[in-house]
Design a protein around this motif. Structure first.
Motif, PDB file in Angstrom:
ATOM      1  N   TYR A   6      17.222  12.182 -48.123  1.00  0.00           N
ATOM      2  CA  TYR A   6      17.307  11.134 -47.111  1.00  0.00           C
ATOM      3  C   TYR A   6      18.637  10.402 -47.221  1.00  0.00           C
ATOM      4  O   TYR A   6      19.184  10.260 -48.306  1.00  0.00           O
ATOM      5  N   TYR A   8      18.992   7.326 -46.751  1.00  0.00           N
ATOM      6  CA  TYR A   8      18.712   5.942 -47.125  1.00  0.00           C
ATOM      7  C   TYR A   8      17.596   5.939 -48.162  1.00  0.00           C
ATOM      8  O   TYR A   8      16.832   6.894 -48.264  1.00  0.00           O
ATOM      9  N   GLN A  14      11.887   1.101 -44.399  1.00  0.00           N
ATOM     10  CA  GLN A  14      12.521   2.275 -43.808  1.00  0.00           C
ATOM     11  C   GLN A  14      11.515   3.333 -43.344  1.00  0.00           C
ATOM     12  O   GLN A  14      11.894   4.281 -42.669  1.00  0.00           O
ATOM     13  N   HIS A  17      11.578   3.839 -39.651  1.00  0.00           N
ATOM     14  CA  HIS A  17      12.914   3.855 -39.040  1.00  0.00           C
ATOM     15  C   HIS A  17      13.101   5.067 -38.120  1.00  0.00           C
ATOM     16  O   HIS A  17      13.516   4.924 -36.971  1.00  0.00           O
ATOM     17  N   THR A  18      12.786   6.252 -38.614  1.00  0.00           N
ATOM     18  CA  THR A  18      13.009   7.473 -37.827  1.00  0.00           C
ATOM     19  C   THR A  18      12.229   7.489 -36.522  1.00  0.00           C
ATOM     20  O   THR A  18      12.812   7.710 -35.461  1.00  0.00           O
ATOM     21  N   PRO A  19      10.910   7.242 -36.540  1.00  0.00           N
ATOM     22  CA  PRO A  19      10.221   7.260 -35.237  1.00  0.00           C
ATOM     23  C   PRO A  19      10.670   6.140 -34.304  1.00  0.00           C
ATOM     24  O   PRO A  19      10.700   6.336 -33.091  1.00  0.00           O
ATOM     25  N   VAL A  21      13.667   5.069 -33.949  1.00  0.00           N
ATOM     26  CA  VAL A  21      14.952   5.469 -33.377  1.00  0.00           C
ATOM     27  C   VAL A  21      14.853   6.763 -32.578  1.00  0.00           C
ATOM     28  O   VAL A  21      15.400   6.863 -31.482  1.00  0.00           O
ATOM     29  N   GLN A  22      14.169   7.754 -33.123  1.00  0.00           N
ATOM     30  CA  GLN A  22      14.186   9.081 -32.502  1.00  0.00           C
ATOM     31  C   GLN A  22      13.041   9.335 -31.523  1.00  0.00           C
ATOM     32  O   GLN A  22      13.141  10.247 -30.699  1.00  0.00           O
TER      33      GLN A  22
END
Length: 80
Positions: A6, A8, A14, A17-19, A21-22
């Motif tokens: 990762y 980060y 965190q 964070h990915t879902p 943003v993406q």
């Protein structure tokens, strides 16, 4: 040393964070009863965190949550 998978550190803040943003428009379904998108979840967590801050909660404060395993508990967990 082993390469990190990762970009980060894997901290509580965190995890989503990915879902956020993406896939902000991806629908989340809780027990077939509650539906919301990641964008809505993010907004609800941020509003609750801001409300707690306005009430005086700061880093190191103790915040109690009494709820069953629910979408509201999830929001509280990340807001705190």
């Amino acid at each position: 040393p082993t390469p990190n998978a990762y970009a980060y550190p894997l901290l509580i803040r965190q995890l989503l964070h990915t879902p956020f943003v993406q896939a902000p428009d991806q629908e989340i379904v809780y027990r077939g009863q509650v539906r919301m998108t990641y964008a809505t979840l993010h907004e609800r967590i941020a509003r609750l965190a801001n409300g707690l801050g306005r009430l005086g909660a700061r880093h190191g404060s103790t915040v109690a949550v009494m709820d069953w395993d629910s979408h509201r508990y999830l929001e509280c967990y990340f807001a705190v």
